[in-house]
Design a protein around this motif. Structure first.
Motif, PDB file in Angstrom:
ATOM      1  N   TYR A   1       0.818  -1.213   0.000  1.00 27.44           N
ATOM      2  CA  TYR A   1       0.000   0.000   0.000  1.00 27.44           C
ATOM      3  C   TYR A   1       0.855   1.268   0.000  1.00 27.44           C
ATOM      4  CZ  TYR A   1      -4.449  -2.348   0.188  1.00 27.44           C
ATOM      5  OH  TYR A   1      -5.544  -3.099  -0.135  1.00 27.44           O
ATOM      6  N   THR A   2       2.040   1.214   0.573  1.00 25.76           N
ATOM      7  CA  THR A   2       2.952   2.357   0.507  1.00 25.76           C
ATOM      8  C   THR A   2       3.422   2.574  -0.925  1.00 25.76           C
ATOM      9  OG1 THR A   2       3.664   1.997   2.793  1.00 25.76           O
ATOM     10  CG2 THR A   2       5.105   3.324   1.393  1.00 25.76           C
ATOM     11  N   LEU A   3       3.751   1.476  -1.621  1.00 23.64           N
ATOM     12  CA  LEU A   3       4.144   1.588  -3.024  1.00 23.64           C
ATOM     13  C   LEU A   3       2.989   2.109  -3.879  1.00 23.64           C
ATOM     14  CD1 LEU A   3       6.262  -1.667  -3.447  1.00 23.64           C
ATOM     15  CD2 LEU A   3       7.092   0.700  -3.375  1.00 23.64           C
ATOM     16  N   LEU A   4       1.784   1.623  -3.624  1.00 23.92           N
ATOM     17  CA  LEU A   4       0.624   2.113  -4.371  1.00 23.92           C
ATOM     18  C   LEU A   4       0.375   3.597  -4.105  1.00 23.92           C
ATOM     19  CD1 LEU A   4      -1.846  -0.884  -4.066  1.00 23.92           C
ATOM     20  CD2 LEU A   4      -0.689  -0.076  -6.125  1.00 23.92           C
ATOM     21  N   LEU A   5       0.557   4.039  -2.865  1.00 27.61           N
ATOM     22  CA  LEU A   5       0.399   5.458  -2.539  1.00 27.61           C
ATOM     23  C   LEU A   5       1.444   6.292  -3.265  1.00 27.61           C
ATOM     24  CD1 LEU A   5      -0.874   7.769  -0.907  1.00 27.61           C
ATOM     25  CD2 LEU A   5       0.745   7.227   0.926  1.00 27.61           C
ATOM     26  N   ALA A   6       2.689   5.803  -3.285  1.00 23.66           N
ATOM     27  CA  ALA A   6       3.746   6.530  -3.988  1.00 23.66           C
ATOM     28  C   ALA A   6       3.432   6.616  -5.480  1.00 23.66           C
ATOM     29  CB  ALA A   6       5.098   5.846  -3.762  1.00 23.66           C
ATOM     30  N   LEU A   7       2.952   5.524  -6.074  1.00 23.11           N
ATOM     31  CA  LEU A   7       2.585   5.534  -7.487  1.00 23.11           C
ATOM     32  C   LEU A   7       1.433   6.504  -7.743  1.00 23.11           C
ATOM     33  CD1 LEU A   7       2.876   4.354 -10.344  1.00 23.11           C
ATOM     34  CD2 LEU A   7       1.254   2.570  -9.655  1.00 23.11           C
ATOM     35  N   PHE A   8       0.444   6.501  -6.864  1.00 24.08           N
ATOM     36  CA  PHE A   8      -0.694   7.412  -7.002  1.00 24.08           C
ATOM     37  C   PHE A   8      -0.227   8.861  -6.959  1.00 24.08           C
ATOM     38  CE2 PHE A   8      -3.830  10.072  -4.780  1.00 24.08           C
ATOM     39  CZ  PHE A   8      -4.842  10.057  -5.725  1.00 24.08           C
ATOM     40  N   ILE A   9       0.630   9.190  -6.007  1.00 25.96           N
ATOM     41  CA  ILE A   9       1.113  10.569  -5.883  1.00 25.96           C
ATOM     42  C   ILE A   9       1.932  10.952  -7.110  1.00 25.96           C
ATOM     43  CG2 ILE A   9       2.679  12.062  -4.570  1.00 25.96           C
ATOM     44  CD1 ILE A   9       1.660  10.608  -2.045  1.00 25.96           C
ATOM     45  N   TYR A  10       2.770  10.035  -7.596  1.00 33.14           N
ATOM     46  CA  TYR A  10       3.569  10.304  -8.793  1.00 33.14           C
ATOM     47  C   TYR A  10       2.673  10.575 -10.000  1.00 33.14           C
ATOM     48  CZ  TYR A  10       6.520   9.424 -12.828  1.00 33.14           C
ATOM     49  OH  TYR A  10       7.147   9.524 -14.030  1.00 33.14           O
ATOM     50  N   LEU A  11       1.703   9.695 -10.238  1.00 34.93           N
ATOM     51  CA  LEU A  11       0.812   9.863 -11.388  1.00 34.93           C
ATOM     52  C   LEU A  11      -0.051  11.118 -11.260  1.00 34.93           C
ATOM     53  CD1 LEU A  11      -0.261   6.167 -11.960  1.00 34.93           C
ATOM     54  CD2 LEU A  11       1.328   7.532 -13.338  1.00 34.93           C
ATOM     55  N   LEU A  12      -0.512  11.407 -10.047  1.00 38.21           N
ATOM     56  CA  LEU A  12      -1.300  12.619  -9.828  1.00 38.21           C
ATOM     57  C   LEU A  12      -0.455  13.854 -10.097  1.00 38.21           C
ATOM     58  CD1 LEU A  12      -4.033  13.740  -8.869  1.00 38.21           C
ATOM     59  CD2 LEU A  12      -3.102  13.745  -6.557  1.00 38.21           C
ATOM     60  N   ASN A  13       0.785  13.829  -9.659  1.00 39.37           N
ATOM     61  CA  ASN A  13       1.693  14.948  -9.888  1.00 39.37           C
ATOM     62  C   ASN A  13       1.941  15.140 -11.394  1.00 39.37           C
ATOM     63  OD1 ASN A  13       3.416  17.059  -9.080  1.00 39.37           O
ATOM     64  ND2 ASN A  13       5.187  15.723  -9.354  1.00 39.37           N
ATOM     65  N   GLN A  14       2.103  14.035 -12.120  1.00 39.41           N
ATOM     66  CA  GLN A  14       2.296  14.125 -13.573  1.00 39.41           C
ATOM     67  C   GLN A  14       1.063  14.750 -14.235  1.00 39.41           C
ATOM     68  OE1 GLN A  14       4.951  13.941 -14.928  1.00 39.41           O
ATOM     69  NE2 GLN A  14       6.227  12.315 -14.148  1.00 39.41           N
ATOM     70  N   ARG A  15      -0.097  14.334 -13.795  1.00 37.59           N
ATOM     71  CA  ARG A  15      -1.347  14.858 -14.376  1.00 37.59           C
ATOM     72  C   ARG A  15      -1.497  16.354 -14.081  1.00 37.59           C
ATOM     73  NH1 ARG A  15      -4.529  13.629 -18.480  1.00 37.59           N
ATOM     74  NH2 ARG A  15      -6.698  13.850 -17.986  1.00 37.59           N
ATOM     75  N   ILE A  16      -1.125  16.759 -12.876  1.00 42.34           N
ATOM     76  CA  ILE A  16      -1.219  18.172 -12.504  1.00 42.34           C
ATOM     77  C   ILE A  16      -0.258  18.998 -13.345  1.00 42.34           C
ATOM     78  CG2 ILE A  16      -0.718  19.827 -10.647  1.00 42.34           C
ATOM     79  CD1 ILE A  16      -1.862  17.698  -8.703  1.00 42.34           C
ATOM     80  N   ARG A  17       0.954  18.480 -13.580  1.00 43.23           N
ATOM     81  CA  ARG A  17       1.938  19.203 -14.392  1.00 43.23           C
ATOM     82  C   ARG A  17       1.469  19.356 -15.846  1.00 43.23           C
ATOM     83  NH1 ARG A  17       7.787  18.875 -12.450  1.00 43.23           N
ATOM     84  NH2 ARG A  17       7.528  18.309 -10.268  1.00 43.23           N
ATOM     85  N   GLN A  18       0.717  18.390 -16.364  1.00 42.07           N
ATOM     86  CA  GLN A  18       0.198  18.478 -17.731  1.00 42.07           C
ATOM     87  C   GLN A  18      -0.861  19.565 -17.849  1.00 42.07           C
ATOM     88  OE1 GLN A  18      -1.354  14.659 -18.747  1.00 42.07           O
ATOM     89  NE2 GLN A  18       0.666  13.739 -19.077  1.00 42.07           N
ATOM     90  N   GLY A  19      -1.561  19.817 -16.791  1.00 44.51           N
ATOM     91  CA  GLY A  19      -2.618  20.821 -16.821  1.00 44.51           C
ATOM     92  C   GLY A  19      -3.902  20.229 -17.363  1.00 44.51           C
ATOM     93  N   PRO A  20      -4.937  21.041 -17.408  1.00 44.26           N
ATOM     94  CA  PRO A  20      -6.222  20.535 -17.902  1.00 44.26           C
ATOM     95  C   PRO A  20      -6.139  20.243 -19.407  1.00 44.26           C
ATOM     96  CG  PRO A  20      -6.346  22.881 -17.464  1.00 44.26           C
ATOM     97  CD  PRO A  20      -5.014  22.422 -16.978  1.00 44.26           C
ATOM     98  N   PRO A  21      -6.931  19.298 -19.871  1.00 41.59           N
ATOM     99  CA  PRO A  21      -6.905  18.978 -21.302  1.00 41.59           C
ATOM    100  C   PRO A  21      -7.452  20.136 -22.128  1.00 41.59           C
ATOM    101  CG  PRO A  21      -8.666  17.778 -20.212  1.00 41.59           C
ATOM    102  CD  PRO A  21      -7.869  18.476 -19.150  1.00 41.59           C
ATOM    103  N   GLY A  22      -6.914  20.266 -23.332  1.00 39.89           N
ATOM    104  CA  GLY A  22      -7.391  21.319 -24.235  1.00 39.89           C
ATOM    105  C   GLY A  22      -8.722  20.926 -24.847  1.00 39.89           C
ATOM    106  N   GLU A  23      -9.317  21.874 -25.560  1.00 38.75           N
ATOM    107  CA  GLU A  23     -10.627  21.618 -26.168  1.00 38.75           C
ATOM    108  C   GLU A  23     -10.558  20.473 -27.178  1.00 38.75           C
ATOM    109  OE1 GLU A  23     -13.972  23.910 -28.842  1.00 38.75           O
ATOM    110  OE2 GLU A  23     -12.498  25.076 -27.747  1.00 38.75           O
ATOM    111  N   ALA A  24      -9.452  20.372 -27.917  1.00 40.89           N
ATOM    112  CA  ALA A  24      -9.308  19.311 -28.929  1.00 40.89           C
ATOM    113  C   ALA A  24      -9.261  17.931 -28.253  1.00 40.89           C
ATOM    114  CB  ALA A  24      -8.047  19.541 -29.739  1.00 40.89           C
ATOM    115  N   GLU A  25      -8.642  17.860 -27.089  1.00 36.78           N
ATOM    116  CA  GLU A  25      -8.567  16.577 -26.386  1.00 36.78           C
ATOM    117  C   GLU A  25      -9.929  16.143 -25.851  1.00 36.78           C
ATOM    118  OE1 GLU A  25      -5.318  16.225 -23.550  1.00 36.78           O
ATOM    119  OE2 GLU A  25      -4.391  17.943 -24.529  1.00 36.78           O
TER     120      GLU A  25
END
Length: 84
Positions: free
Chosen positions: A55-79
């Motif tokens: 569960y610690t590894l899953l939490l770390a993966l969740f935080i990593y993926l969430l951080n990546q998604r936040i850095r990408q920003g919201p999807p554009g209109e085309a997406e």
């Protein structure tokens, strides 16, 4: 969606627990008799340790993926709408 797996997890847990309870509720089995004699203290600690690690590894993966998604920003209109 997160709701489906969460509901499946909860209903699975409830099914397992409800299956054990009638013996205790109706006085056919005491709680002290429901304890497994085959499971040793070390087995319980090893199992608990593995759950903590997984569960610690899953939490770390969740935080990593969430951080990546936040850095990408919201999807554009085309997406969102697709090609026109």
């Amino acid at each position: 969606s997160v709701l489906g797996p969460e509901l499946a997890n909860e209903f699975g847990w409830m099914t397992a627990e409800f299956g054990r309870q009638p013996w205790l509720v109706y006085g056919l089995l005491r709680t002290s008799q429901g304890v497994s004699q085959a499971v040793h203290r070390g087995d319980v600690w090893a199992s608990l340790g593995m759950f903590v690690i997984v569960y610690t590894l899953l939490l770390a993966l969740f935080i990593y993926l969430l951080n990546q998604r936040i850095r990408q920003g919201p999807p554009g209109e085309a997406e969102i709408c697709g090609p026109r």
